[in-house]
Every structure is written in structure tokens, then in C-alpha cells.
Design a protein around this motif. Structure first.
Motif, mmCIF file in Angstrom:
data_model
loop_
_atom_site.group_PDB
_atom_site.id
_atom_site.type_symbol
_atom_site.label_atom_id
_atom_site.label_comp_id
_atom_site.label_asym_id
_atom_site.label_seq_id
_atom_site.Cartn_x
_atom_site.Cartn_y
_atom_site.Cartn_z
ATOM 1 N N LEU A 48 0.841 -1.195 0.000
ATOM 2 C CA LEU A 48 0.000 0.000 0.000
ATOM 3 C C LEU A 48 0.872 1.240 0.000
ATOM 4 O O LEU A 48 1.964 1.248 0.578
ATOM 5 N N ALA A 49 0.383 2.289 -0.640
ATOM 6 C CA ALA A 49 1.034 3.598 -0.596
ATOM 7 C C ALA A 49 0.187 4.492 0.301
ATOM 8 O O ALA A 49 -1.048 4.495 0.207
ATOM 9 N N GLU A 50 0.877 5.232 1.167
ATOM 10 C CA GLU A 50 0.202 6.156 2.079
ATOM 11 C C GLU A 50 0.769 7.561 1.888
ATOM 12 O O GLU A 50 1.973 7.725 1.708
ATOM 13 N N ALA A 51 -0.109 8.544 1.940
ATOM 14 C CA ALA A 51 0.295 9.952 1.885
ATOM 15 C C ALA A 51 -0.704 10.744 2.704
ATOM 16 O O ALA A 51 -1.904 10.437 2.695
ATOM 17 N N ASP A 52 -0.234 11.739 3.398
ATOM 18 C CA ASP A 52 -1.108 12.582 4.218
ATOM 19 C C ASP A 52 -2.008 11.748 5.131
ATOM 20 O O ASP A 52 -3.200 12.008 5.272
ATOM 21 N N ASN A 53 -1.439 10.683 5.718
ATOM 22 C CA ASN A 53 -2.163 9.804 6.644
ATOM 23 C C ASN A 53 -3.374 9.108 6.019
ATOM 24 O O ASN A 53 -4.337 8.807 6.713
ATOM 25 N N GLN A 54 -3.315 8.878 4.711
ATOM 26 C CA GLN A 54 -4.398 8.123 4.066
ATOM 27 C C GLN A 54 -3.817 7.174 3.030
ATOM 28 O O GLN A 54 -2.738 7.403 2.492
ATOM 29 N N LEU A 55 -4.542 6.093 2.779
ATOM 30 C CA LEU A 55 -4.135 5.146 1.747
ATOM 31 C C LEU A 55 -4.454 5.750 0.384
ATOM 32 O O LEU A 55 -5.557 6.259 0.176
ATOM 33 N N VAL A 56 -3.479 5.685 -0.529
ATOM 34 C CA VAL A 56 -3.668 6.304 -1.844
ATOM 35 C C VAL A 56 -3.393 5.353 -3.003
ATOM 36 O O VAL A 56 -3.647 5.690 -4.151
ATOM 37 N N GLY A 57 -2.864 4.148 -2.706
ATOM 38 C CA GLY A 57 -2.584 3.213 -3.787
ATOM 39 C C GLY A 57 -2.321 1.817 -3.281
ATOM 40 O O GLY A 57 -2.010 1.605 -2.098
ATOM 41 N N PHE A 58 -2.453 0.864 -4.184
ATOM 42 C CA PHE A 58 -2.253 -0.551 -3.884
ATOM 43 C C PHE A 58 -1.581 -1.217 -5.073
ATOM 44 O O PHE A 58 -1.861 -0.880 -6.226
ATOM 45 N N ALA A 59 -0.708 -2.172 -4.780
ATOM 46 C CA ALA A 59 -0.116 -2.994 -5.841
ATOM 47 C C ALA A 59 0.154 -4.388 -5.299
ATOM 48 O O ALA A 59 0.401 -4.571 -4.101
ATOM 49 N N SER A 60 0.097 -5.363 -6.193
ATOM 50 C CA SER A 60 0.412 -6.738 -5.813
ATOM 51 C C SER A 60 1.449 -7.299 -6.771
ATOM 52 O O SER A 60 1.502 -6.930 -7.946
ATOM 53 N N CYS A 61 2.269 -8.195 -6.238
ATOM 54 C CA CYS A 61 3.289 -8.846 -7.047
ATOM 55 C C CYS A 61 3.383 -10.304 -6.609
ATOM 56 O O CYS A 61 3.479 -10.590 -5.414
ATOM 57 N N HIS A 62 3.337 -11.196 -7.578
ATOM 58 C CA HIS A 62 3.444 -12.624 -7.318
ATOM 59 C C HIS A 62 4.798 -13.095 -7.849
ATOM 60 O O HIS A 62 5.167 -12.746 -8.974
ATOM 61 N N VAL A 63 5.502 -13.875 -7.070
ATOM 62 C CA VAL A 63 6.841 -14.329 -7.439
ATOM 63 C C VAL A 63 6.821 -15.839 -7.643
ATOM 64 O O VAL A 63 6.243 -16.571 -6.833
ATOM 65 N N GLN A 64 7.459 -16.273 -8.727
ATOM 66 C CA GLN A 64 7.559 -17.706 -8.961
ATOM 67 C C GLN A 64 8.877 -18.036 -9.648
ATOM 68 O O GLN A 64 9.458 -17.190 -10.334
ATOM 69 N N ALA A 65 9.345 -19.246 -9.437
ATOM 70 C CA ALA A 65 10.554 -19.734 -10.098
ATOM 71 C C ALA A 65 10.151 -20.278 -11.459
ATOM 72 O O ALA A 65 9.336 -21.197 -11.539
ATOM 73 N N LEU A 66 10.688 -19.686 -12.511
ATOM 74 C CA LEU A 66 10.322 -20.089 -13.867
ATOM 75 C C LEU A 66 11.518 -20.679 -14.598
ATOM 76 O O LEU A 66 12.615 -20.099 -14.596
ATOM 77 N N LEU A 67 11.294 -21.824 -15.212
ATOM 78 C CA LEU A 67 12.368 -22.497 -15.939
ATOM 79 C C LEU A 67 12.938 -21.631 -17.054
ATOM 80 O O LEU A 67 14.157 -21.551 -17.220
ATOM 81 N N HIS A 68 12.065 -20.990 -17.828
ATOM 82 C CA HIS A 68 12.561 -20.250 -19.000
ATOM 83 C C HIS A 68 13.320 -18.979 -18.629
ATOM 84 O O HIS A 68 13.922 -18.341 -19.483
#
Length: 145
Positions: A48-68
Motif C-alpha cells: 500500500l502507498a500512504e500519503a497525508d495519513n491516508q491510503l492512496v494506492g495498492f499494488a500486488s506482485c506474485h513471485v515464482q521460479a520459472l524455468l525459462h
């Protein structure tokens, strides 16, 4: 502006962000179940991103081991910044959070997929250094029995 990991208490904000991003009302119960399950998964990062004591954004990231790639690959799955906070560095800070994590955990790649219609989003990613070396295809059939 700061970033922090999401917790279960952030579910209402994240739910609203994703409904806005997808331009639809998502199933709240199913969403909550996936959110809670992924919070416990060390390969899923909700930030989450916070500014001025409020939530202003969200992001998700998934990590995996990939052969290629012969290593760990992070893929930004969702990112949403409140409209009043766009073009103020929030999105870049969320991405930089994942880039820092990638360096610490020795990922070999950081990728993102974005809907074809989100042309402003594409320009954002290109501006901060992402390139488009491939295309993603999605099967339109159903898996329901």
C-alpha cells in the motif's frame, strides 16, 4: 509518501481499489478469501502507498521460479492509484518497492501485464523502463463443471 505491506485490516481499501480497477463489483466473499489466503503466502506481496495519513494506492506482485528464466520472476498483477493521486509519483513508488525487493531477493525479472485498453498505464510503465518483448494470450473458455 511511504509504502508498507498490506494486512487483513486493509481489505476494504484493497477491495474498493480492485473494483475500481476492474470497473465492476467483485464477489466480496470470494475476494476476501483470496486476499486472506494470499496474505499468508510468502510469494505474494501486497503493498500500500500512504500519503497525508491516508491510503492512496495498492499494488500486488506474485513471485515464482520459472524455468525459462532460470530463476525467480516477479509479476505485478494489480496496481491502482486513487484518481486524485495519479501523476504524483505514487505508482512509481509502488513499482520501486518491488524493484528493491527484487534486488534483495535476487529475482531475475520483474514483469507486468496490463489490459490492452489501458494505454495511459502502458505509457507509465514504458516511461519508468519497462519494455514489451512479448504478448500475453488468455483463453476465453470456462473451467466450470
Amino acid at each position: 509518501m511511504t509504502t508498507r505491506s498490506a494486512s487483513l485490516a486493509d481489505l476494504p481499501f484493497v477491495y474498493q481499489c480492485l473494483c475500481d480497477l476492474e470497473e465492476m463489483v467483485l464477489d466480496k466473499v470470494a475476494f476476501g478469501a483470496v486476499f486472506e489466503r494470499n496474505l499468508a503466502n510468502p510469494t505474494v506481496h501486497y503493498v500500500l502507498a500512504e500519503a497525508d495519513n491516508q491510503l492512496v494506492g495498492f499494488a500486488s506482485c506474485h513471485v515464482q521460479a520459472l524455468l525459462h528464466h532460470a530463476g525467480l520472476v516477479g509479476e505485478i498483477q494489480e496496481m491502482y492509484v486513487l484518481p486524485d493521486w495519479r501523476s504524483q509519483g505514487v505508482g512509481q513508488q509502488l513499482v520501486e518497492h518491488f524493484m528493491d525487493l527484487a534486488r534483495r531477493e535476487n529475482w531475475v525479472h520483474l514483469e507486468v501485464t496490463s489490459n490492452r485498453r489501458r494505454t495511459q498505464t502502458h505509457r507509465f510503465y514504458e516511461r519508468i523502463g519497462f519494455v514489451q518483448p512479448s504478448l500475453k494470450f488468455v483463453w476465453k473458455g470456462e473451467f466450470k463443471v
